[in-house]
Motif scaffolding. Structure first.
Motif, PDB file in Angstrom:
ATOM      1  N   LEU A  45       0.831  -1.191   0.000  1.00 50.09           N
ATOM      2  CA  LEU A  45       0.000   0.000   0.000  1.00 50.09           C
ATOM      3  C   LEU A  45       0.870   1.246   0.000  1.00 50.09           C
ATOM      4  CD1 LEU A  45      -2.512  -1.191   2.751  1.00 50.09           C
ATOM      5  CD2 LEU A  45      -2.915  -1.202   0.274  1.00 50.09           C
ATOM      6  N   LEU A  46       0.394   2.244  -0.708  1.00 45.13           N
ATOM      7  CA  LEU A  46       1.069   3.541  -0.745  1.00 45.13           C
ATOM      8  C   LEU A  46       2.546   3.379  -1.109  1.00 45.13           C
ATOM      9  CD1 LEU A  46      -0.461   6.201  -0.189  1.00 45.13           C
ATOM     10  CD2 LEU A  46       0.790   6.341   1.977  1.00 45.13           C
ATOM     11  N   ARG A  85       3.192   0.843   3.597  1.00 45.40           N
ATOM     12  CA  ARG A  85       2.469  -0.044   4.505  1.00 45.40           C
ATOM     13  C   ARG A  85       2.147  -1.332   3.750  1.00 45.40           C
ATOM     14  NH1 ARG A  85       4.097   3.458   7.144  1.00 45.40           N
ATOM     15  NH2 ARG A  85       3.075   4.683   8.795  1.00 45.40           N
ATOM     16  N   THR A  89      -6.078   1.639   9.017  1.00 43.85           N
ATOM     17  CA  THR A  89      -5.033   2.134   8.118  1.00 43.85           C
ATOM     18  C   THR A  89      -5.022   1.361   6.817  1.00 43.85           C
ATOM     19  OG1 THR A  89      -3.625   2.884   9.933  1.00 43.85           O
ATOM     20  CG2 THR A  89      -2.545   2.422   7.843  1.00 43.85           C
ATOM     21  N   TYR A  90      -4.996   0.051   6.909  1.00 45.81           N
ATOM     22  CA  TYR A  90      -4.900  -0.760   5.695  1.00 45.81           C
ATOM     23  C   TYR A  90      -6.132  -0.595   4.818  1.00 45.81           C
ATOM     24  CZ  TYR A  90      -1.201  -2.881   8.478  1.00 45.81           C
ATOM     25  OH  TYR A  90      -0.096  -3.085   9.258  1.00 45.81           O
ATOM     26  N   LEU A  96      -6.031   3.022   3.222  1.00 46.78           N
ATOM     27  CA  LEU A  96      -4.998   3.136   2.202  1.00 46.78           C
ATOM     28  C   LEU A  96      -5.288   2.239   1.006  1.00 46.78           C
ATOM     29  CD1 LEU A  96      -1.711   3.370   4.315  1.00 46.78           C
ATOM     30  CD2 LEU A  96      -3.110   5.215   3.348  1.00 46.78           C
ATOM     31  N   HIS A 142      -7.706   4.116  -0.989  1.00 49.10           N
ATOM     32  CA  HIS A 142      -6.986   5.209  -1.630  1.00 49.10           C
ATOM     33  C   HIS A 142      -6.186   4.717  -2.839  1.00 49.10           C
ATOM     34  CE1 HIS A 142      -4.764   8.980  -1.991  1.00 49.10           C
ATOM     35  NE2 HIS A 142      -3.653   8.258  -2.061  1.00 49.10           N
ATOM     36  N   ASP A 143      -5.633   3.522  -2.746  1.00 47.85           N
ATOM     37  CA  ASP A 143      -4.846   2.963  -3.842  1.00 47.85           C
ATOM     38  C   ASP A 143      -5.694   2.379  -4.963  1.00 47.85           C
ATOM     39  OD1 ASP A 143      -2.492   3.697  -2.684  1.00 47.85           O
ATOM     40  OD2 ASP A 143      -1.799   1.668  -2.205  1.00 47.85           O
ATOM     41  N   GLY A 179      -9.295   8.689   3.283  1.00 53.14           N
ATOM     42  CA  GLY A 179      -8.147   7.909   2.839  1.00 53.14           C
ATOM     43  C   GLY A 179      -7.046   8.789   2.299  1.00 53.14           C
ATOM     44  N   ALA A 234      -3.292   9.141   3.726  1.00 50.49           N
ATOM     45  CA  ALA A 234      -2.166   8.895   2.825  1.00 50.49           C
ATOM     46  C   ALA A 234      -1.169  10.047   2.847  1.00 50.49           C
ATOM     47  CB  ALA A 234      -2.679   8.653   1.408  1.00 50.49           C
ATOM     48  N   VAL A 288       0.886   9.815   6.032  1.00 48.50           N
ATOM     49  CA  VAL A 288       1.869   8.735   5.986  1.00 48.50           C
ATOM     50  C   VAL A 288       3.033   9.127   5.083  1.00 48.50           C
ATOM     51  CG1 VAL A 288       2.259   6.340   5.286  1.00 48.50           C
ATOM     52  CG2 VAL A 288       0.169   6.953   6.519  1.00 48.50           C
ATOM     53  N   ARG A 289       2.723   9.741   3.951  1.00 46.44           N
ATOM     54  CA  ARG A 289       3.791  10.162   3.030  1.00 46.44           C
ATOM     55  C   ARG A 289       4.701  11.228   3.636  1.00 46.44           C
ATOM     56  NH1 ARG A 289      -0.173   9.784  -1.444  1.00 46.44           N
ATOM     57  NH2 ARG A 289       0.454   8.027  -2.774  1.00 46.44           N
TER      58      ARG A 289
END
Length: 322
Positions: free
Chosen positions: A195-196, A200, A233-234, A237, A240-241, A281, A285, A288-289
């Motif tokens: 992910l991302l 993750r 989180t998972y 994300l 989002h992906d 999301g 993201a 996290v980035r």
């Protein structure tokens, strides 16, 4: 200490979760009460972190139709990798390392001893790879080189492997009693979902369900808090992906419990108001980035694995639906 000040002591992602989902304590209490009613498996592996890897990898090898964990197999000599794949019931499409992510499961029978052999070897590969990955960008070839020079690292300690095998048999007997069929019913399995851009990794995506496998204790609030943050989180994300995610699930092997929740309903409940999944999301993201990138983050790492890593460097330069 006021809530606002406590948030300043947290990392930005943890603080964001506390602010965005202020009712996590409701889910935590619900899961905790549920697990306390479950019969606990009496397993005591010598290295709980290693055992967690073995269980997760064996489940992945059993669930996935396409050969899972290609990155781990690429750390091995092609002949050895092919033997392990075949042992686990998979068949590479053609001979050679390039086929590790294209092979198909050829044996539908679950053979615990065979799965343990493959999963225990891969667990040692993962531990070593995670250690090297913290220091080198070319971690796969470096890991392969270390294993070629020091093949005993692939097998671990004989006594630890023997005791882990005993604990695995207990868990696998429970898993085979209905959990495997339940998980397969969710849809095609993808293991170690990146992910991302690799920041993750979710244990599994089963159809439209993000699944987290837990082999250890969940009898304290901080374990459950971490678990809730992980599954949220998972799922966020993954959405989002571009993955279609409708549910999140937790398989707690020690408690013989499979919990599954509708994602939309869950996040609205935890937030206390309707949540825009896409916007939320994207917000997560971005957070996290903005953090320093972690190399292949490994939630299962513990003191035992860190010690194994140091040794390696010294010797080598059922189902509830909500």
């Amino acid at each position: 200490m006021c809530v606002r000040f406590r948030h300043l002591q947290q990392d930005p992602v943890t603080a964001w979760f506390a602010e965005t989902f202020p009712h996590q304590d409701v889910l935590r209490a619900e899961i905790g009460a549920d697990l306390r009613r479950c019969p606990v498996l009496l397993t005591d592996p010598p290295n709980k972190s290693y055992f967690g890897h073995v269980v997760e990898l064996a489940i992945g090898l059993a669930l996935c139709n396409q050969s899972p964990y290609p990155r781990l197999f690429h750390c091995l000599d092609p002949c050895l990798a092919t033997r392990l794949l075949t042992t686990a019931g998979h068949q590479p499409s053609v001979a050679g390392a390039a086929s590790y992510d294209a092979g198909r499961r050829s044996d539908r029978a679950l053979r615990p001893a065979h799965l343990f052999t493959a999963a225990s070897r891969l667990a040692n590969v993962r531990i070593l790879l995670n250690q090297i990955d913290r220091h080198y960008s070319d971690a796969v070839p470096s890991t392969r080189h270390v294993l070629e020079q020091y093949p005993h690292l692939l097998h671990g300690h004989p006594r630890e492997t023997y005791q882990t095998r005993h604990a695995f048999r207990i868990v696998w007997s429970s898993y085979s009693s209905g959990f495997h069929d339940a998980l397969r019913s969710y849809g095609p399995a993808t293991a170690q979902l990146s992910l991302l851009d690799g920041r993750r990794h979710a244990d599994f995506l089963l159809g439209t369900t993000v699944l987290e496998v837990k082999s250890g204790r969940l009898d304290e609030n901080h374990y459950l808090d971490e678990l809730i943050r992980q599954i949220l989180t998972y799922a966020l994300l993954a959405h989002h992906d571009g993955h279609h995610v409708t549910h999140v699930a937790v398989y707690a092997t020690r408690y013989q419990r499979l919990l599954r929740y509708r994602l939309g309903e869950l996040i609205n409940q935890l937030a206390g108001n309707p949540i825009d999944l896409t916007a939320t999301g994207a917000e997560l993201a971005a957070l996290v980035r903005s953090q320093p990138r972690r190399r292949r983050p490994d939630r299962k790492s513990g003191p035992e694995e860190r010690q194994i890593g140091r040794s390696a460097h010294r010797t080598a330069p059922w189902d509830r639906q909500q």
